[in-house]
Design a protein around this motif. Structure first.
Motif, PDB file in Angstrom:
ATOM      1  N   GLN A  97       0.840  -1.204   0.000  1.00  0.00           N
ATOM      2  CA  GLN A  97       0.000   0.000   0.000  1.00  0.00           C
ATOM      3  C   GLN A  97       0.872   1.249   0.000  1.00  0.00           C
ATOM      4  O   GLN A  97       0.524   2.259  -0.615  1.00  0.00           O
ATOM      5  CB  GLN A  97      -0.961  -0.006   1.197  1.00  0.00           C
ATOM      6  N   THR A  98       2.017   1.191   0.650  1.00  0.00           N
ATOM      7  CA  THR A  98       2.956   2.314   0.628  1.00  0.00           C
ATOM      8  C   THR A  98       3.424   2.585  -0.793  1.00  0.00           C
ATOM      9  O   THR A  98       3.505   3.741  -1.218  1.00  0.00           O
ATOM     10  CB  THR A  98       4.159   2.028   1.559  1.00  0.00           C
ATOM     11  N   ASN A  99       3.741   1.523  -1.571  1.00  0.00           N
ATOM     12  CA  ASN A  99       4.122   1.688  -2.975  1.00  0.00           C
ATOM     13  C   ASN A  99       3.004   2.337  -3.778  1.00  0.00           C
ATOM     14  O   ASN A  99       3.239   3.255  -4.567  1.00  0.00           O
ATOM     15  CB  ASN A  99       4.451   0.342  -3.628  1.00  0.00           C
ATOM     16  N   ILE A 100       1.794   1.854  -3.572  1.00  0.00           N
ATOM     17  CA  ILE A 100       0.646   2.360  -4.327  1.00  0.00           C
ATOM     18  C   ILE A 100       0.405   3.831  -3.992  1.00  0.00           C
ATOM     19  O   ILE A 100       0.187   4.654  -4.884  1.00  0.00           O
ATOM     20  CB  ILE A 100      -0.596   1.498  -4.062  1.00  0.00           C
ATOM     21  N   ASN A 101       0.491   4.184  -2.713  1.00  0.00           N
ATOM     22  CA  ASN A 101       0.308   5.578  -2.314  1.00  0.00           C
ATOM     23  C   ASN A 101       1.392   6.472  -2.910  1.00  0.00           C
ATOM     24  O   ASN A 101       1.110   7.593  -3.348  1.00  0.00           O
ATOM     25  CB  ASN A 101       0.285   5.712  -0.794  1.00  0.00           C
ATOM     26  N   ALA A 102       2.630   5.982  -2.934  1.00  0.00           N
ATOM     27  CA  ALA A 102       3.726   6.750  -3.530  1.00  0.00           C
ATOM     28  C   ALA A 102       3.472   6.977  -5.013  1.00  0.00           C
ATOM     29  O   ALA A 102       3.680   8.080  -5.531  1.00  0.00           O
ATOM     30  CB  ALA A 102       5.058   6.024  -3.314  1.00  0.00           C
ATOM     31  N   LEU A 103       3.009   5.946  -5.696  1.00  0.00           N
ATOM     32  CA  LEU A 103       2.700   6.075  -7.121  1.00  0.00           C
ATOM     33  C   LEU A 103       1.571   7.078  -7.345  1.00  0.00           C
ATOM     34  O   LEU A 103       1.680   7.983  -8.179  1.00  0.00           O
ATOM     35  CB  LEU A 103       2.315   4.712  -7.700  1.00  0.00           C
ATOM     36  N   LEU A 104       0.497   6.951  -6.599  1.00  0.00           N
ATOM     37  CA  LEU A 104      -0.646   7.849  -6.756  1.00  0.00           C
ATOM     38  C   LEU A 104      -0.248   9.310  -6.565  1.00  0.00           C
ATOM     39  O   LEU A 104      -0.748  10.194  -7.266  1.00  0.00           O
ATOM     40  CB  LEU A 104      -1.765   7.475  -5.780  1.00  0.00           C
ATOM     41  N   SER A 105       0.659   9.557  -5.640  1.00  0.00           N
ATOM     42  CA  SER A 105       1.073  10.943  -5.379  1.00  0.00           C
ATOM     43  C   SER A 105       1.870  11.534  -6.536  1.00  0.00           C
ATOM     44  O   SER A 105       1.992  12.755  -6.638  1.00  0.00           O
ATOM     45  CB  SER A 105       1.885  11.020  -4.085  1.00  0.00           C
ATOM     46  N   CYS A 106       2.388  10.701  -7.424  1.00  0.00           N
ATOM     47  CA  CYS A 106       3.169  11.168  -8.577  1.00  0.00           C
ATOM     48  C   CYS A 106       2.312  11.419  -9.805  1.00  0.00           C
ATOM     49  O   CYS A 106       2.752  12.070 -10.754  1.00  0.00           O
ATOM     50  CB  CYS A 106       4.241  10.138  -8.933  1.00  0.00           C
ATOM     51  N   LEU A 107       1.117  10.886  -9.834  1.00  0.00           N
ATOM     52  CA  LEU A 107       0.256  10.978 -11.008  1.00  0.00           C
ATOM     53  C   LEU A 107      -0.459  12.318 -11.089  1.00  0.00           C
ATOM     54  O   LEU A 107      -0.748  12.934 -10.054  1.00  0.00           O
ATOM     55  CB  LEU A 107      -0.786   9.852 -10.979  1.00  0.00           C
ATOM     56  N   GLU A 108      -0.744  12.764 -12.288  1.00  0.00           N
ATOM     57  CA  GLU A 108      -1.559  13.957 -12.485  1.00  0.00           C
ATOM     58  C   GLU A 108      -2.981  13.620 -12.032  1.00  0.00           C
ATOM     59  O   GLU A 108      -3.562  12.628 -12.500  1.00  0.00           O
ATOM     60  CB  GLU A 108      -1.550  14.352 -13.968  1.00  0.00           C
ATOM     61  N   SER A 109      -3.498  14.374 -11.099  1.00  0.00           N
ATOM     62  CA  SER A 109      -4.837  14.133 -10.533  1.00  0.00           C
ATOM     63  C   SER A 109      -4.967  12.720  -9.963  1.00  0.00           C
ATOM     64  O   SER A 109      -6.050  12.136  -9.965  1.00  0.00           O
ATOM     65  CB  SER A 109      -5.927  14.383 -11.577  1.00  0.00           C
ATOM     66  N   ARG A 110      -3.843  12.159  -9.494  1.00  0.00           N
ATOM     67  CA  ARG A 110      -3.794  10.813  -8.896  1.00  0.00           C
ATOM     68  C   ARG A 110      -4.285   9.728  -9.857  1.00  0.00           C
ATOM     69  O   ARG A 110      -4.734   8.670  -9.435  1.00  0.00           O
ATOM     70  CB  ARG A 110      -4.568  10.771  -7.573  1.00  0.00           C
ATOM     71  N   GLU A 111      -4.185  10.002 -11.161  1.00  0.00           N
ATOM     72  CA  GLU A 111      -4.731   9.066 -12.140  1.00  0.00           C
ATOM     73  C   GLU A 111      -3.936   8.994 -13.445  1.00  0.00           C
ATOM     74  O   GLU A 111      -3.779   7.924 -14.011  1.00  0.00           O
ATOM     75  CB  GLU A 111      -6.169   9.492 -12.432  1.00  0.00           C
ATOM     76  N   PHE A 112      -3.442  10.114 -13.950  1.00  0.00           N
ATOM     77  CA  PHE A 112      -2.898  10.181 -15.302  1.00  0.00           C
ATOM     78  C   PHE A 112      -1.376  10.280 -15.332  1.00  0.00           C
ATOM     79  O   PHE A 112      -0.766  10.868 -14.440  1.00  0.00           O
ATOM     80  CB  PHE A 112      -3.492  11.387 -16.043  1.00  0.00           C
ATOM     81  N   PHE A 113      -0.787   9.733 -16.407  1.00  0.00           N
ATOM     82  CA  PHE A 113       0.660   9.809 -16.606  1.00  0.00           C
ATOM     83  C   PHE A 113       0.974   9.785 -18.092  1.00  0.00           C
ATOM     84  O   PHE A 113       0.141   9.385 -18.908  1.00  0.00           O
ATOM     85  CB  PHE A 113       1.383   8.673 -15.872  1.00  0.00           C
ATOM     86  N   ILE A 114       2.179  10.214 -18.424  1.00  0.00           N
ATOM     87  CA  ILE A 114       2.664  10.177 -19.796  1.00  0.00           C
ATOM     88  C   ILE A 114       3.610   8.991 -19.898  1.00  0.00           C
ATOM     89  O   ILE A 114       4.701   8.994 -19.311  1.00  0.00           O
ATOM     90  CB  ILE A 114       3.339  11.510 -20.179  1.00  0.00           C
ATOM     91  N   ALA A 115       3.170   7.960 -20.598  1.00  0.00           N
ATOM     92  CA  ALA A 115       3.897   6.691 -20.644  1.00  0.00           C
ATOM     93  C   ALA A 115       5.349   6.873 -21.087  1.00  0.00           C
ATOM     94  O   ALA A 115       6.270   6.277 -20.509  1.00  0.00           O
ATOM     95  CB  ALA A 115       3.171   5.709 -21.562  1.00  0.00           C
ATOM     96  N   GLU A 116       5.556   7.672 -22.116  1.00  0.00           N
ATOM     97  CA  GLU A 116       6.905   7.862 -22.657  1.00  0.00           C
ATOM     98  C   GLU A 116       7.853   8.461 -21.621  1.00  0.00           C
ATOM     99  O   GLU A 116       9.048   8.170 -21.632  1.00  0.00           O
ATOM    100  CB  GLU A 116       6.856   8.786 -23.887  1.00  0.00           C
ATOM    101  N   GLN A 117       7.352   9.264 -20.713  1.00  0.00           N
ATOM    102  CA  GLN A 117       8.202   9.938 -19.733  1.00  0.00           C
ATOM    103  C   GLN A 117       8.739   8.976 -18.679  1.00  0.00           C
ATOM    104  O   GLN A 117       9.798   9.223 -18.110  1.00  0.00           O
ATOM    105  CB  GLN A 117       7.438  11.086 -19.066  1.00  0.00           C
TER     106      GLN A 117
END
Length: 125
Positions: A31-51
């Motif tokens: 859950q710590t990993n998932i929370n860390a990931l969510l905090s990096c996403l745009e609006s906790r949902e979106f990302f640019i795959a190439e980046q």
């Protein structure tokens, strides 16, 4: 026994056509990993795959449409990180859970120009 996780994501164009992707990852996502990931996403949902070096899945839609359309954009959507099913764990891992989180944490600002969909003409705008 080695544990594996699966990172599930999708691309949804402006007309709501969808293409899905999954990455097999070595390691157990916490859950710590998932929370860390969510905090990096745009609006906790979106990302640019190439980046973050994740294979973009919009190319699956391009096969149906003959290439990019005015409905294409730069964003992929994170769905979940889940435990891998036994048949999924037989594949070759794309990377590790910790490596994936590290890639997302390295993003200071999402750079839309990294996607080939960035400069698609928007005739309907």
């Amino acid at each position: 026994m080695t544990e594996f996780s699966v990172f599930d994501y999708l691309y949804r164009d402006g007309s709501n056509y969808k293409a899905w992707g999954s990455l097999l990852l070595k390691g157990k996502a916490t859950q710590t990993n998932i929370n860390a990931l969510l905090s990096c996403l745009e609006s906790r949902e979106f990302f640019i795959a190439e980046q973050v070096g994740i294979p973009p899945v919009y190319v699956g839609l391009w096969e149906c449409s003959g290439g990019p359309t005015e409905d294409d954009h730069v964003w992929h959507t994170f769905l979940e990180i889940r435990p891998a099913k036994p048949d999924e764990a037989n594949g070759i891992p794309w990377g590790t859970v910790s490596g994936l989180i590290k890639k997302f944490k390295s993003v200071q600002k999402w750079d839309e120009s990294l996607s080939p969909n960035w400069d698609i003409p928007r005739w309907c705008i």
